[in-house]
Design a protein around this motif. Sequence first.
Motif: not given
Length: 106
Positions: A7-13, A19-25
């Motif tokens: 629940f920190t910004e670093a973890n969210t990023q 998630f973006r890598k999974a979508l691209r894959t």
Amino acid sequence: MASILPFTEANTQRVASLFRKALRTAYDSSYKFDAYRLETIKIRQQFEVNRHISDPTELEEVIAKTVDKLQEAKHPDPYIAPCRPGGTKFQRNIEVPRTPLVPGDW
């Protein structure tokens, strides 16, 4: 790698990047949009199941499993947009330099 608190910004990023890598894959391995869309829904559901993990150790394990799964599902010939580096049209029509072709003081 050092564990990042949930629940920190670093973890969210970090999770958003996965998630973006999974979508691209998924995009690289599907040829039809309806099949890709169904795959994106499955990916979103998998990420939503683990959304509320608050234990940093468990979070690191889930992220490591996700990275391994993405590496395993990586397409050998991913889609590259034609005008992007590595695409079929990249630098096809290079601009002519506006500087003199022969250097010198005329």
